[in-house]
Motif scaffolding. Structure first.
Motif, PDB file in Angstrom:
ATOM      1  N   SER A 150       0.837  -1.197   0.000  1.00 25.38           N
ATOM      2  CA  SER A 150       0.000   0.000   0.000  1.00 25.38           C
ATOM      3  C   SER A 150       0.873   1.247   0.000  1.00 25.38           C
ATOM      4  O   SER A 150       2.095   1.166   0.194  1.00 25.38           O
ATOM      5  CB  SER A 150      -0.908   0.004   1.231  1.00 25.38           C
ATOM      6  OG  SER A 150      -0.132   0.020   2.414  1.00 25.38           O
ATOM      7  N   GLN A 151       0.235   2.382  -0.222  1.00 23.29           N
ATOM      8  CA  GLN A 151       0.954   3.646  -0.197  1.00 23.29           C
ATOM      9  C   GLN A 151       1.461   3.934   1.221  1.00 23.29           C
ATOM     10  O   GLN A 151       0.708   3.787   2.181  1.00 23.29           O
ATOM     11  CB  GLN A 151       0.023   4.771  -0.656  1.00 23.29           C
ATOM     12  CG  GLN A 151       0.687   6.132  -0.723  1.00 23.29           C
ATOM     13  CD  GLN A 151      -0.236   7.182  -1.310  1.00 23.29           C
ATOM     14  OE1 GLN A 151      -1.249   6.858  -1.911  1.00 23.29           O
ATOM     15  NE2 GLN A 151       0.105   8.450  -1.140  1.00 23.29           N
ATOM     16  N   PRO A 152       2.744   4.334   1.386  1.00 23.01           N
ATOM     17  CA  PRO A 152       3.257   4.617   2.730  1.00 23.01           C
ATOM     18  C   PRO A 152       2.475   5.753   3.393  1.00 23.01           C
ATOM     19  O   PRO A 152       2.090   6.720   2.732  1.00 23.01           O
ATOM     20  CB  PRO A 152       4.709   5.037   2.479  1.00 23.01           C
ATOM     21  CG  PRO A 152       5.041   4.522   1.132  1.00 23.01           C
ATOM     22  CD  PRO A 152       3.769   4.503   0.355  1.00 23.01           C
ATOM     23  N   ALA A 153       2.242   5.614   4.686  1.00 24.58           N
ATOM     24  CA  ALA A 153       1.509   6.640   5.431  1.00 24.58           C
ATOM     25  C   ALA A 153       2.470   7.720   5.911  1.00 24.58           C
ATOM     26  O   ALA A 153       3.591   7.431   6.336  1.00 24.58           O
ATOM     27  CB  ALA A 153       0.798   6.008   6.621  1.00 24.58           C
ATOM     28  N   GLY A 154       2.032   8.981   5.829  1.00 25.22           N
ATOM     29  CA  GLY A 154       2.826  10.086   6.343  1.00 25.22           C
ATOM     30  C   GLY A 154       4.121  10.273   5.581  1.00 25.22           C
ATOM     31  O   GLY A 154       4.368   9.645   4.553  1.00 25.22           O
ATOM     32  N   GLY A 155       4.954  11.140   6.082  1.00 22.68           N
ATOM     33  CA  GLY A 155       6.250  11.360   5.454  1.00 22.68           C
ATOM     34  C   GLY A 155       6.143  12.180   4.182  1.00 22.68           C
ATOM     35  O   GLY A 155       5.058  12.459   3.678  1.00 22.68           O
ATOM     36  N   ASN A 156       7.284  12.532   3.663  1.00 23.13           N
ATOM     37  CA  ASN A 156       7.362  13.357   2.460  1.00 23.13           C
ATOM     38  C   ASN A 156       7.962  12.514   1.350  1.00 23.13           C
ATOM     39  O   ASN A 156       9.169  12.504   1.139  1.00 23.13           O
ATOM     40  CB  ASN A 156       8.226  14.588   2.753  1.00 23.13           C
ATOM     41  CG  ASN A 156       8.368  15.482   1.539  1.00 23.13           C
ATOM     42  OD1 ASN A 156       7.496  15.499   0.674  1.00 23.13           O
ATOM     43  ND2 ASN A 156       9.472  16.209   1.460  1.00 23.13           N
ATOM     44  N   TRP A 157       7.117  11.769   0.651  1.00 21.42           N
ATOM     45  CA  TRP A 157       7.586  10.818  -0.348  1.00 21.42           C
ATOM     46  C   TRP A 157       7.507  11.392  -1.755  1.00 21.42           C
ATOM     47  O   TRP A 157       6.572  12.108  -2.084  1.00 21.42           O
ATOM     48  CB  TRP A 157       6.748   9.534  -0.305  1.00 21.42           C
ATOM     49  CG  TRP A 157       6.775   8.831   1.002  1.00 21.42           C
ATOM     50  CD1 TRP A 157       5.913   8.986   2.038  1.00 21.42           C
ATOM     51  CD2 TRP A 157       7.737   7.862   1.431  1.00 21.42           C
ATOM     52  NE1 TRP A 157       6.251   8.182   3.090  1.00 21.42           N
ATOM     53  CE2 TRP A 157       7.373   7.473   2.742  1.00 21.42           C
ATOM     54  CE3 TRP A 157       8.861   7.279   0.837  1.00 21.42           C
ATOM     55  CZ2 TRP A 157       8.100   6.542   3.473  1.00 21.42           C
ATOM     56  CZ3 TRP A 157       9.575   6.343   1.562  1.00 21.42           C
ATOM     57  CH2 TRP A 157       9.203   5.980   2.852  1.00 21.42           C
TER      58      TRP A 157
ATOM     59  N   ASP B 171       4.090  13.374  -7.222  1.00 22.21           N
ATOM     60  CA  ASP B 171       3.666  13.597  -5.840  1.00 22.21           C
ATOM     61  C   ASP B 171       2.528  12.670  -5.413  1.00 22.21           C
ATOM     62  O   ASP B 171       2.454  12.273  -4.253  1.00 22.21           O
ATOM     63  CB  ASP B 171       3.210  15.055  -5.647  1.00 22.21           C
ATOM     64  CG  ASP B 171       4.345  16.036  -5.875  1.00 22.21           C
ATOM     65  OD1 ASP B 171       5.480  15.720  -5.460  1.00 22.21           O
ATOM     66  OD2 ASP B 171       4.093  17.108  -6.453  1.00 22.21           O
ATOM     67  N   ASP B 172       1.642  12.348  -6.343  1.00 23.65           N
ATOM     68  CA  ASP B 172       0.429  11.592  -6.012  1.00 23.65           C
ATOM     69  C   ASP B 172       0.631  10.108  -6.298  1.00 23.65           C
ATOM     70  O   ASP B 172       0.433   9.642  -7.422  1.00 23.65           O
ATOM     71  CB  ASP B 172      -0.752  12.149  -6.819  1.00 23.65           C
ATOM     72  CG  ASP B 172      -2.097  11.611  -6.351  1.00 23.65           C
ATOM     73  OD1 ASP B 172      -2.115  10.544  -5.706  1.00 23.65           O
ATOM     74  OD2 ASP B 172      -3.128  12.237  -6.648  1.00 23.65           O
ATOM     75  N   GLY B 173       1.020   9.359  -5.261  1.00 21.66           N
ATOM     76  CA  GLY B 173       1.323   7.940  -5.435  1.00 21.66           C
ATOM     77  C   GLY B 173       0.119   7.114  -5.820  1.00 21.66           C
ATOM     78  O   GLY B 173       0.212   6.211  -6.652  1.00 21.66           O
TER      79      GLY B 173
ATOM     80  N   LYS C 153      10.118   6.994  -2.632  1.00 25.92           N
ATOM     81  CA  LYS C 153      11.450   7.307  -2.122  1.00 25.92           C
ATOM     82  C   LYS C 153      11.390   8.504  -1.180  1.00 25.92           C
ATOM     83  O   LYS C 153      10.709   9.498  -1.468  1.00 25.92           O
ATOM     84  CB  LYS C 153      12.422   7.591  -3.281  1.00 25.92           C
ATOM     85  CG  LYS C 153      12.698   6.389  -4.168  1.00 25.92           C
ATOM     86  CD  LYS C 153      13.672   6.716  -5.288  1.00 25.92           C
ATOM     87  CE  LYS C 153      13.949   5.471  -6.149  1.00 25.92           C
ATOM     88  NZ  LYS C 153      14.875   5.760  -7.276  1.00 25.92           N
ATOM     89  N   ASP C 154      12.118   8.393  -0.090  1.00 29.68           N
ATOM     90  CA  ASP C 154      12.258   9.500   0.848  1.00 29.68           C
ATOM     91  C   ASP C 154      13.272  10.480   0.262  1.00 29.68           C
ATOM     92  O   ASP C 154      14.438  10.125   0.076  1.00 29.68           O
ATOM     93  CB  ASP C 154      12.751   8.955   2.194  1.00 29.68           C
ATOM     94  CG  ASP C 154      12.975  10.042   3.235  1.00 29.68           C
ATOM     95  OD1 ASP C 154      12.930  11.237   2.880  1.00 29.68           O
ATOM     96  OD2 ASP C 154      13.210   9.684   4.395  1.00 29.68           O
ATOM     97  N   PRO C 155      12.853  11.718  -0.056  1.00 32.30           N
ATOM     98  CA  PRO C 155      13.777  12.661  -0.707  1.00 32.30           C
ATOM     99  C   PRO C 155      14.965  13.061   0.155  1.00 32.30           C
ATOM    100  O   PRO C 155      15.955  13.583  -0.357  1.00 32.30           O
ATOM    101  CB  PRO C 155      12.891  13.873  -1.033  1.00 32.30           C
ATOM    102  CG  PRO C 155      11.712  13.750  -0.143  1.00 32.30           C
ATOM    103  CD  PRO C 155      11.512  12.289   0.111  1.00 32.30           C
ATOM    104  N   SER C 156      14.893  12.801   1.465  1.00 30.91           N
ATOM    105  CA  SER C 156      16.020  13.130   2.347  1.00 30.91           C
ATOM    106  C   SER C 156      16.982  11.955   2.507  1.00 30.91           C
ATOM    107  O   SER C 156      17.994  12.068   3.203  1.00 30.91           O
ATOM    108  CB  SER C 156      15.509  13.559   3.728  1.00 30.91           C
ATOM    109  OG  SER C 156      14.894  12.462   4.398  1.00 30.91           O
TER     110      SER C 156
END
Length: 317
Positions: A16-23, A156-158, A176-179
């Motif tokens: 599923s789509q990861p919850a939270g975070g800036n992906w 942006d919209d997974g 992917k986590d941009p950080s």
């Protein structure tokens, strides 16, 4: 300075789509993971298992025509199209070639594209400790896209992208986590893959025939104890008549008297057992409660080693 091949950073699987975070989200291309190494004097290509693929893809030997760097390591996927969408079967037609004349002919017969999504090394310095968004900015500054060399786009919209991949029957998406830094030989949740269909590498342990030609493969994966577990049979997919002819010729040399699986396949009565040496990539919907694949489809004959054909592929899906 000679750059030695490394094992690339790998994503973990998610359903599923990861919850939270800036992906950020990228298309998961159904191709062959290939890293390009330019040490300033020569260009070499290696796959994720550190097997050299320089000869197979001469289109990318002149990296200075699309990459403005004195030395560099690029990470990406080489893809080939079957009509309008990427096809693992098509790219394997290129990846398996060894004869120079056939490789030269295949440049036009099976054109490929290098989809670049990361950079590890630039002008004598490792950049793996930089966050992903910085590495992507660096990529954009040094890569000049052309028809067969592209930079993988961020979205942006997974959920929307995943549904689009589903609609077009493509492989899936990568979150992917941009950080995130780049972990050489690493695998963790900073990168996550969400597949439309599941797939795995399997070993052929038996076959059935229609007339004199093999028409179905009995497939298995290895446990940690190195036992071969039967996970189902497949006779449909992307293999051509020529591929089935090749398989028939190969398994003729491999036939054995005893079944190699520790469990009893449902097709044992009609099966001919073979040494577990031939490997394939299989796509499937899910596993049944009985432990076999539902709707398996053979994507390609591949050259996977024993360590890739394990039950761990199933547990992580």
């Amino acid at each position: 300075m000679q750059l030695k091949p490394i094992s690339p950073f790998e994503p973990i699987s998610t359903s599923s789509q990861p919850a939270g975070g800036n992906w950020v989200v990228q298309i998961k291309w159904d191709g062959v993971r290939v890293l390009l190494y330019n040490d300033g004097s020569q260009i070499r290509l290696f796959n994720r298992k550190k097997n050299e693929r320089t000869n197979q893809y001469p289109e990318f030997h002149d990296s200075k025509s699309f990459c403005h760097a004195n030395s560099v390591i690029l990470d990406g996927e080489i893809i080939a199209f079957d009509q309008s969408k990427p096809s693992f079967h098509e790219v394997m037609r290129r990846d398996s070639l060894k004869q120079p004349l056939r490789i030269k002919q295949a440049i036009n017969q099976v054109p490929v594209t290098y989809m670049i999504f990361d950079i590890l090394f630039y002008n004598g310095e490792w950049v793996t400790d930089e966050p992903l968004n910085n590495r992507q900015k660096l990529l954009e500054s040094i890569i000049t896209p052309r028809p067969n060399v592209q930079i993988v786009q961020n979205f942006d919209d997974g959920a929307t992208l995943f549904n689009l991949m589903k609609q077009h029957q493509m492989e899936g998406v990568i979150y992917k986590d941009p950080s995130s830094t780049y972990s050489v030989n690493g695998k963790d949740g900073r990168w996550k893959k969400h597949k439309v269909m599941n797939d795995l590498f399997a070993v052929v342990g038996g076959v059935t025939y229609r007339g004199k030609i093999v028409n179905s493969l009995l497939l298995g994966v290895y446990t940690k104890e190195q036992d071969l577990v039967y996970i189902g049979h497949a006779g449909t997919g992307k293999l051509t008549q020529k591929d089935w002819g090749f398989i028939t010729e190969e398994v003729t040399k491999m036939q054995i008297a005893q079944r190699p699986f520790i469990n009893e396949p449902e097709r044992s009565k009609d099966a001919f057992w073979v040494k577990p040496e031939l490997t394939v990539k299989v796509e499937y919907l899910e596993f049944t409660p009985g432990g076999t694949m539902r709707h398996p489809s053979i994507q390609a004959v591949v050259y996977a080693d024993k360590n890739e054909c394990t039950v761990d592929q199933i547990k992580c899906l």
